[in-house]
Design a protein around this motif. Sequence first.
Motif, PDB file in Angstrom:
ATOM      1  N   TRP A   1      61.756  52.942  70.592  1.00 45.54           N
ATOM      2  CA  TRP A   1      61.914  51.502  70.467  1.00 45.54           C
ATOM      3  C   TRP A   1      63.276  51.101  69.933  1.00 45.54           C
ATOM      4  CZ3 TRP A   1      59.016  48.518  73.138  1.00 45.54           C
ATOM      5  CH2 TRP A   1      57.722  48.935  73.485  1.00 45.54           C
ATOM      6  N   SER A   2      63.893  51.956  69.137  1.00 42.92           N
ATOM      7  CA  SER A   2      65.257  51.650  68.683  1.00 42.92           C
ATOM      8  C   SER A   2      66.213  51.645  69.870  1.00 42.92           C
ATOM      9  CB  SER A   2      65.717  52.662  67.634  1.00 42.92           C
ATOM     10  OG  SER A   2      65.614  53.989  68.134  1.00 42.92           O
ATOM     11  N   GLY A   3      66.016  52.583  70.799  1.00 46.25           N
ATOM     12  CA  GLY A   3      66.829  52.610  72.007  1.00 46.25           C
ATOM     13  C   GLY A   3      66.591  51.391  72.875  1.00 46.25           C
ATOM     14  N   ILE A   4      65.324  50.973  72.980  1.00 50.38           N
ATOM     15  CA  ILE A   4      65.004  49.776  73.764  1.00 50.38           C
ATOM     16  C   ILE A   4      65.677  48.550  73.159  1.00 50.38           C
ATOM     17  CG2 ILE A   4      63.131  48.228  74.447  1.00 50.38           C
ATOM     18  CD1 ILE A   4      61.327  50.671  74.651  1.00 50.38           C
ATOM     19  N   LEU A   5      65.656  48.462  71.819  1.00 49.05           N
ATOM     20  CA  LEU A   5      66.295  47.330  71.137  1.00 49.05           C
ATOM     21  C   LEU A   5      67.782  47.271  71.450  1.00 49.05           C
ATOM     22  CD1 LEU A   5      66.294  45.003  69.075  1.00 49.05           C
ATOM     23  CD2 LEU A   5      66.618  46.729  67.275  1.00 49.05           C
ATOM     24  N   VAL A   6      68.461  48.417  71.356  1.00 47.67           N
ATOM     25  CA  VAL A   6      69.896  48.456  71.635  1.00 47.67           C
ATOM     26  C   VAL A   6      70.172  48.060  73.083  1.00 47.67           C
ATOM     27  CG1 VAL A   6      71.881  50.016  71.882  1.00 47.67           C
ATOM     28  CG2 VAL A   6      70.451  50.123  69.835  1.00 47.67           C
ATOM     29  N   LEU A   7      69.379  48.560  74.020  1.00 46.62           N
ATOM     30  CA  LEU A   7      69.600  48.254  75.431  1.00 46.62           C
ATOM     31  C   LEU A   7      69.331  46.785  75.739  1.00 46.62           C
ATOM     32  CD1 LEU A   7      68.100  51.419  77.160  1.00 46.62           C
ATOM     33  CD2 LEU A   7      70.487  50.910  76.646  1.00 46.62           C
ATOM     34  N   MET A   8      68.311  46.206  75.129  1.00 50.41           N
ATOM     35  CA  MET A   8      68.027  44.793  75.340  1.00 50.41           C
ATOM     36  C   MET A   8      69.159  43.930  74.792  1.00 50.41           C
ATOM     37  SD  MET A   8      65.184  44.570  77.017  1.00 50.41           S
ATOM     38  CE  MET A   8      64.666  42.883  76.787  1.00 50.41           C
TER      39      MET A   8
END
Length: 499
Positions: A10-17
């Motif tokens: 989810w940290s990766g998803i946050l950065v990508l969003m």
Amino acid sequence: MEVELAFSGWSGILVLMLYGGLMLAVGIFAFLRNRKVRESLDEYYLGGRGLGVMVLFFTFFATQYSGNTVVGYPPTAYRLGYQYLVSVPFFIMIIMVYLLFAPRLYALGRRFNLLTPVDWIDLRFRSKKVTILAAILMLYGLGNYLLEQFVAIGQGVSGLTGGTIPYQVGVVFFIVIMVAYSWLGGMRSVAYTDTIQGIALLFGVFTLLIGSLIYLGGLPTAAETMIAEAPEKLGAPSGGSLTTWFCLLVLVGIGAAIYPHAFQRIFAARSERTLKRSFIRMAYMPFLTAGVVFMVGIIGISAFPDLTTAESEQLVGMMANALANQNAFFYWAMVLLFGGVIAAIVSTADSVLLTFSSIVSNDLYGRYIAPGADESRKILVGKLVGVAAVVVLVLIAWYPPGTLYQIFVLKFEVLIQTAPALILGLYWSRLNTQAVFTGMLAGTILAAVFTFAGYRPLGVYSGLWGLLLNLIVCVGGSLLSQASEANRQRALEVIGWQR
């Protein structure tokens, strides 16, 4: 570029969003700041020929250093050891080739209002068949490059999010965002996003190196490991390896310097002084980027010894995992690193897509299909054809049939065949139109045949054999031809020579 990160999710998803939202905001900002982007070829494809030093530098940087540099080069250094130090001269060679033609080409671009590299070829040779062949080769090379980036985007997103975002969803998500901000802001959107990703990538790369030096051992430790377990990794290339590396140096040096999207950045500079100052900054980047990731790969030899070839491809992910487990700073730094890697891939893809569209709209549609069309219509046609090409390439990346994938293997081998027309045409007034066409076609056919047959005489790449044949035909045919005085005088006038 496929990495599995234990700290991702989810940290990766946050950065990508956040990255996706920022890129859309950049596109909207560039559109609102200059509404002429919808009706001016210069504004949409070249940013109004007004890019300043830092923006021009970073957009050149993004053109030459994609996310694959960070993720793909360390595993190669891991496997080859100090032999792969040759990766630094690869990028030095590109700068040297740039300096051979860029200042002169910039002056001609300003004088004749050139928009694309095909524009230059058409101006120089005034031949429909030469212009169309060059455009086809460039579009093929750009399509190849786009396909590579799309596959890398999907793999990178899937790896960064630990599979939470599937490969196909990652591809579609970022391609939609890329097309949206490129559609809105053109070159200015692309250049501004290049600046953002360049800063993020440099921060991530240096953080990875510093963390590796602190927690994973330095170069002396890696040397001790190589002495004990793989002394061949301490040696320099020799024999056949030396021939291969030299040939790759020439192929990459010339091929990357004549990327069509690199040509457009030359035309987009605010002034010749701006262009030269950007190149001065680019001269340091082989050491600060390729050199740094090379050291990361060497440190990996001691940090993770005895990896297989397949396992070594995950090296950067392994090193990032190890650093992320040290403290919160390195955790987020490594998440940002891989967000920056994906950003770099997207920024490379948007540059390629913009140039692809410009060749379609300006050089094919605007020159031969509808020469009377206004600039806004040409831009719209380029956008629509670009989107159609993206859809086709996404389908290929989604379900790549073996035969189609094999066809897309060529890139430098084909693109480099345009080099004699692009560069030699700048300096030699006797370069003959028919010889250029025949040489370009013959070189392309030879390079393609050698590549698909897996034939590499003397260890020399197929593209270089094609280029050699191309040059022989170009130079020999031009020396034997009797060009009319009118054609010779026109060539002298175009390239700015005086009798």
